[in-house]
Design a protein around this motif. Sequence first.
Motif, PDB file in Angstrom:
ATOM      1  N   ASN A 146      68.721   6.870  46.908  1.00 21.21           N
ATOM      2  CA  ASN A 146      68.185   7.172  45.583  1.00 21.21           C
ATOM      3  C   ASN A 146      66.793   7.753  45.818  1.00 21.21           C
ATOM      4  OD1 ASN A 146      67.124   7.376  43.058  1.00 21.21           O
ATOM      5  ND2 ASN A 146      67.773   5.333  42.364  1.00 21.21           N
TER       6      ASN A 146
ATOM      7  N   HIS B   9      64.045  15.793  42.703  1.00 17.64           N
ATOM      8  CA  HIS B   9      63.914  17.026  41.942  1.00 17.64           C
ATOM      9  C   HIS B   9      63.085  18.108  42.634  1.00 17.64           C
ATOM     10  CE1 HIS B   9      65.734  14.372  39.111  1.00 17.64           C
ATOM     11  NE2 HIS B   9      64.665  13.594  39.036  1.00 17.64           N
TER      12      HIS B   9
ATOM     13  N   LEU C  90      70.234   5.384  39.083  1.00 16.82           N
ATOM     14  CA  LEU C  90      70.527   4.364  38.061  1.00 16.82           C
ATOM     15  C   LEU C  90      70.860   5.047  36.743  1.00 16.82           C
ATOM     16  CD1 LEU C  90      67.536   2.101  39.040  1.00 16.82           C
ATOM     17  CD2 LEU C  90      69.913   1.327  39.064  1.00 16.82           C
ATOM     18  N   SER C  91      69.999   5.982  36.363  1.00 17.08           N
ATOM     19  CA  SER C  91      70.195   6.711  35.112  1.00 17.08           C
ATOM     20  C   SER C  91      71.048   7.950  35.389  1.00 17.08           C
ATOM     21  CB  SER C  91      68.832   7.126  34.544  1.00 17.08           C
ATOM     22  OG  SER C  91      68.215   8.083  35.392  1.00 17.08           O
TER      23      SER C  91
HETATM   24  C1  DQA Z   1      66.170   7.995  39.243  1.00 18.70           C
HETATM   25  C2  DQA Z   1      66.101   9.231  38.346  1.00 18.70           C
HETATM   26  C3  DQA Z   1      64.907  10.077  38.676  1.00 18.70           C
HETATM   27  O1  DQA Z   1      64.856  11.217  37.817  1.00 18.70           O
HETATM   28  C4  DQA Z   1      63.628   9.298  38.493  1.00 18.70           C
HETATM   29  O2  DQA Z   1      62.512  10.069  38.880  1.00 18.70           O
HETATM   30  C5  DQA Z   1      63.639   7.971  39.156  1.00 18.70           C
HETATM   31  C6  DQA Z   1      64.870   7.190  39.209  1.00 18.70           C
HETATM   32  C7  DQA Z   1      67.291   7.021  38.839  1.00 18.70           C
HETATM   33  O3  DQA Z   1      67.640   6.176  39.638  1.00 18.70           O
HETATM   34  O4  DQA Z   1      67.793   7.100  37.718  1.00 18.70           O
HETATM   35  O5  DQA Z   1      62.591   7.482  39.600  1.00 18.70           O
HETATM   36  O6  DQA Z   1      66.421   8.422  40.571  1.00 18.70           O
END
Ligand code: DQA
Length: 146
Positions: free
Chosen positions: A77, A83, A104-105
Motif C-alpha cells: 500500500n 500517485h 483501504l479506500s
Molecule cells: C490509500 C489511498 C491513497 O490515495 C492515500 O494517499 C493513502 C491511503 C488507501 O489505502 O486508501 O494514504 O493508499
Amino acid sequence: MSGSRKILVLNGPNLDRLDLRDSLIYGSMNFAQLTDFIFTSAKALDLNVEVRQSNSEVEIIGWLHEAADGENPVILNPAAFTHYSYAIRDAAAMLPSPLIEVHLSNPLAREEFRHTSVISGVAQGTIGGFGPDSYRLALIAMKEMI
Ligand code: DQA
C-alpha cells in the motif's frame, strides 16, 4: 506454515496514523489493529507475512530492494506515493516475485489526483475499496500466485 517465501506487506506514509484519519474513508482501525488483522488473515491462509510501515520513500525503496534480493512476494500500500513516486515504481518493477497493490479506500472514487497510480502498471493487480479486507483479498490472490 506453508513452505513459500515470506510475503512482505509494506505500507506507506500516514498509515501509521490511520485512526486519526477520516474514519468515513479509512474506517476505525488503528495501524496496530490493521497489522493484527493482516496476521490473522495470513495465518488462516497458512501464509507467512511480515508487516512494515514507513513514512520515508527511501526506506520503502530499500525494502523493495530487499524483497527483490530475497525474492519475496510483496503486498504494497504505497499510500500517497501511489500517485507520484516514480522511484517506488522503478524499484517495484525490479521485483522478480509477484506484487499486489492494495488500498483501504477506492482511490478511483476519490479526488482526481488519486485516480492515477504510477504503481499499478508494474503490479500483478490492484485491490482497493474494501477497507482492511483489501489486504485479506490480496493475500488470497497472492496465495494463488506463489
Ligand atoms: C490509500 C489511498 C491513497 O490515495 C492515500 O494517499 C493513502 C491511503 C488507501 O489505502 O486508501 O494514504 O493508499
